[in-house]
Design a protein around this motif. Structure first.
Motif, short mmCIF file in Angstrom:
data_model
loop_
_atom_site.label_atom_id
_atom_site.label_comp_id
_atom_site.label_asym_id
_atom_site.label_seq_id
_atom_site.Cartn_x
_atom_site.Cartn_y
_atom_site.Cartn_z
N SER A 290 -4.51 9.89 -0.77
CA SER A 290 -5.08 10.76 0.25
C SER A 290 -4.30 10.61 1.57
O SER A 290 -3.40 9.77 1.68
CB SER A 290 -6.55 10.42 0.48
OG SER A 290 -6.64 9.18 1.17
N LYS A 291 -4.66 11.42 2.54
CA LYS A 291 -3.99 11.36 3.85
C LYS A 291 -4.08 9.95 4.43
O LYS A 291 -3.15 9.47 5.08
CB LYS A 291 -4.63 12.38 4.80
CG LYS A 291 -3.90 12.52 6.13
CD LYS A 291 -2.52 13.12 5.96
CE LYS A 291 -1.83 13.34 7.30
NZ LYS A 291 -0.44 13.82 7.14
N ARG A 292 -5.20 9.28 4.17
CA ARG A 292 -5.39 7.93 4.70
C ARG A 292 -4.49 6.92 4.01
O ARG A 292 -4.37 5.77 4.46
CB ARG A 292 -6.86 7.54 4.55
CG ARG A 292 -7.77 8.37 5.45
CD ARG A 292 -9.22 8.29 5.03
NE ARG A 292 -9.82 6.99 5.30
CZ ARG A 292 -11.09 6.70 5.05
NH1 ARG A 292 -11.88 7.63 4.51
NH2 ARG A 292 -11.57 5.51 5.33
N ASN A 293 -3.86 7.30 2.91
CA ASN A 293 -2.94 6.41 2.20
C ASN A 293 -1.47 6.67 2.52
O ASN A 293 -0.59 6.05 1.92
CB ASN A 293 -3.11 6.55 0.68
CG ASN A 293 -4.42 6.00 0.17
OD1 ASN A 293 -5.12 6.66 -0.58
ND2 ASN A 293 -4.74 4.78 0.57
N GLU A 294 -1.21 7.56 3.46
CA GLU A 294 0.17 7.93 3.75
C GLU A 294 1.00 6.71 4.16
O GLU A 294 2.15 6.54 3.72
CB GLU A 294 0.22 8.99 4.85
CG GLU A 294 1.60 9.60 5.02
CD GLU A 294 1.55 10.90 5.83
OE1 GLU A 294 2.56 11.64 5.81
OE2 GLU A 294 0.51 11.16 6.47
N SER A 295 0.42 5.84 5.00
CA SER A 295 1.16 4.66 5.45
C SER A 295 1.41 3.69 4.29
O SER A 295 2.42 2.98 4.28
CB SER A 295 0.40 3.95 6.57
OG SER A 295 -0.88 3.51 6.10
N TYR A 296 0.50 3.68 3.31
CA TYR A 296 0.69 2.81 2.15
C TYR A 296 1.96 3.20 1.40
O TYR A 296 2.79 2.35 1.06
CB TYR A 296 -0.53 2.90 1.22
CG TYR A 296 -0.34 2.19 -0.10
CD1 TYR A 296 -0.68 0.84 -0.24
CD2 TYR A 296 0.20 2.85 -1.22
CE1 TYR A 296 -0.49 0.18 -1.44
CE2 TYR A 296 0.39 2.19 -2.42
CZ TYR A 296 0.03 0.85 -2.53
OH TYR A 296 0.24 0.21 -3.72
N PHE A 297 2.13 4.48 1.14
CA PHE A 297 3.30 4.90 0.37
C PHE A 297 4.58 4.87 1.21
O PHE A 297 5.68 4.71 0.67
CB PHE A 297 3.06 6.27 -0.25
CG PHE A 297 2.16 6.19 -1.45
CD1 PHE A 297 2.59 5.55 -2.62
CD2 PHE A 297 0.88 6.70 -1.41
CE1 PHE A 297 1.75 5.44 -3.71
CE2 PHE A 297 0.03 6.58 -2.51
CZ PHE A 297 0.47 5.96 -3.66
N GLN A 298 4.46 4.99 2.54
CA GLN A 298 5.62 4.76 3.39
C GLN A 298 6.08 3.32 3.25
O GLN A 298 7.29 3.04 3.17
CB GLN A 298 5.27 5.07 4.86
CG GLN A 298 5.11 6.55 5.15
CD GLN A 298 4.62 6.80 6.57
OE1 GLN A 298 4.18 5.88 7.28
NE2 GLN A 298 4.69 8.06 7.01
N MET A 299 5.11 2.41 3.18
CA MET A 299 5.41 0.99 3.03
C MET A 299 6.08 0.71 1.68
O MET A 299 7.07 -0.03 1.60
CB MET A 299 4.10 0.20 3.15
CG MET A 299 4.17 -1.28 2.89
SD MET A 299 2.55 -2.04 3.13
CE MET A 299 1.64 -1.33 1.73
N ILE A 300 5.55 1.31 0.60
CA ILE A 300 6.15 1.14 -0.73
C ILE A 300 7.56 1.72 -0.76
O ILE A 300 8.50 1.10 -1.29
CB ILE A 300 5.27 1.84 -1.80
CG1 ILE A 300 3.91 1.14 -1.94
CG2 ILE A 300 6.00 1.88 -3.14
CD1 ILE A 300 3.96 -0.23 -2.55
N ASP A 301 7.73 2.89 -0.14
CA ASP A 301 9.04 3.55 -0.11
C ASP A 301 10.05 2.71 0.66
O ASP A 301 11.21 2.57 0.25
CB ASP A 301 8.88 4.94 0.52
CG ASP A 301 10.13 5.79 0.38
OD1 ASP A 301 10.70 5.84 -0.72
OD2 ASP A 301 10.53 6.41 1.39
#
Length: 455
Positions: A290-301
């Motif tokens: 979700s939008k609230r997980n955007e920073s999570y996937f930025q971190m994984i990337d």
């Protein structure tokens, strides 16, 4: 805790006959016997819905639980003593749990008394390992010829928030509306959500043959008991064979937010796809939340960019807060898989052409010595670095939730992880974020790290 239930259960779908030798091995409590393995996996299945991800604590809480195979002229029965009350309604075992229990029996007997004893399999050879996995899946009736590709593997954490769970369910719903089936690690959280969403969508589309495939292994099953939506369960002998089963059965992969286990899965599939032999193979891989997980996937990337580089980043897409687009993209990707398999005369139901290097097949035992000696440095091929990073996360998962790993950490302290600073620094940053976001254990449980980073 409520007192347990005693019952005798007759099989309906799986394994109604056993030989005397097989029964004796299931009763054998010695190191070479199967009793301990069968008891642990059976308890995990019966403990469905009771939230705890500490395998050691679950076994301790049900120390009086017992299970026996009763051989009769007309077949077999299972006799359980002090079984979790939640597995029964009016003293009758819930049908889905009963099916899972006999799936455990089927896979343990087949893998340990039929396949491992066969001279046709040398589990030191890569092609024999793949063949071994194929036979387990075929025996479990997971492999169905004559169907076009439609299986989406969904990975993600068992310890996720409610809004994250709801998002996984919406993605599953969009998959189900498009006649796609779901395969997960079979547990709660991001494994249950897509199945639940797909089940509702299948009902809307009047699809009565929806497939909700759960693939697990003995070390993780207690921490991630099969959720009740799973209608096809199989137990692989270890985590490496479980991961290979996912990528050979599935036609595309969706990754939701998770912790160390999800990072292990990401590094496994990226490592496999980074091998030069798989350069041209289509394999849709989408990271989504979700939008609230955007920073999570930025971190994984960012972690992948700093460790494996841009070649790895080219193998996946990140789609944020668009469940419908995720389903459309994965379906389009699966169509490319279908065309590729058809052109190369490969089976739709098992990806024989995917090359999996032996380093990804060899079981990694998370001992303190093995964790300390992982090769976390730049001077190697990217797929080899991915394999070593995968092992680091695998050891952390073992120390977090697997009985053997928890005991090792209790006795000898945290696992030590060391390597070159340019690899260790982003690894430590990612692990710290998982701890801050409560992705290492179920919500409400205090997390004591099972590892420490050593310069």
């Amino acid at each position: 805790m409520e007192s347990g239930v005693n019952a005798k259960i007759t099989p309906e779908r799986s394994l109604t006959l056993l030989s005397s030798k097989e029964v004796n091995r299931l009763k054998d409590k010695s190191e070479g016997g199967l009793y301990g393995l069968f008891r642990r996996c059976s308890l995990a299945v019966l403990n469905c819905g009771n939230e705890s991800d500490d395998s050691k604590a679950i076994l301790a809480a049900h120390a009086q639980f017992d299970i026996k195979v009763v051989q009769q002229p007309r077949g077999i029965k299972l006799e359980v003593s002090n079984a979790p009350v939640s597995a029964f309604v009016d003293d009758v075992m819930i049908k889905g749990i009963k099916e899972h229990l006999f799936a455990v029996l089927r896979d343990i007997v087949y893998a340990n008394t039929v396949l491992k004893k066969s001279t046709n399999f040398n589990l030191e050879r890569s092609e024999d390992i793949t063949d071994f996995i194929f036979h387990i899946l075929r025996n479990a009736e997971i492999l169905i010829p004559g169907r076009t590709p439609d299986i989406v593997v969904c990975w993600g954490g068992h310890s996720i928030s409610r809004f994250e769970y709801d998002y996984t369910k919406e993605v599953g719903h969009q998959l189900g509306l498009r006649d796609l089936n779901v395969c997960t690690g079979c547990g709660p959280g991001a494994m249950k959500g897509p199945m639940k969403g797909a089940a509702i969508a299948h009902a809307k589309q009047r699809i009565i043959s929806g497939r909700y495939i759960g693939i697990t292994e003995p070390g993780i099953i207690a921490a991630e008991s099969p959720n009740p939506i799973v209608n096809e369960l199989t137990i692989m002998p270890d985590i490496e064979k479980r991961l290979e089963a996912f990528v050979r059965v599935g036609h595309g992969i969706i990754v939701f937010p998770g912790g160390a286990g999800t990072a292990e899965e990401i590094l496994y599939i990226l490592g496999v796809l980074l091998h030069p032999a798989n350069k041209d193979m289509p394999f849709p891989l989408i990271f989504t939340g979700s939008k609230r997980n955007e920073s999570y996937f930025q971190m994984i990337d960012e972690f992948i960019a700093k460790t494996l580089g841009d070649a790895a980043r080219q193998r996946y897409k990140i789609i944020i807060d668009e469940p419908r687009r995720v389903a459309e993209e994965i379906k389009a990707g699966i169509e490319e898989v279908r065309k590729y398999r058809r052109y190369h005369s490969d089976a739709y139901y098992f990806n024989w052409l995917l090359h999996i290097d032996p380093i990804f097949q060899k079981p990694f035992k998370p001992t303190h010595n093995n964790m300390r000696n992982l090769q976390l440095h730049r001077n190697q091929e990217d797929y080899l670095l991915a394999s070593n990073l995968r092992c680091a996360f695998s050891g952390i998962v073992a120390g977090n939730v697997k009985a053997e790993g928890i005991l090792a950490v209790e006795q000898n302290g945290p696992f030590e992880i060391r390597g070159e600073q340019e690899i260790i620094a982003p690894l430590e940053e990612l692990l710290n974020a998982f701890v801050r976001e409560n992705r290492m254990k179920l919500p409400g449980e205090k997390y004591v790290p099972s590892y420490r980073i050593v310069d």
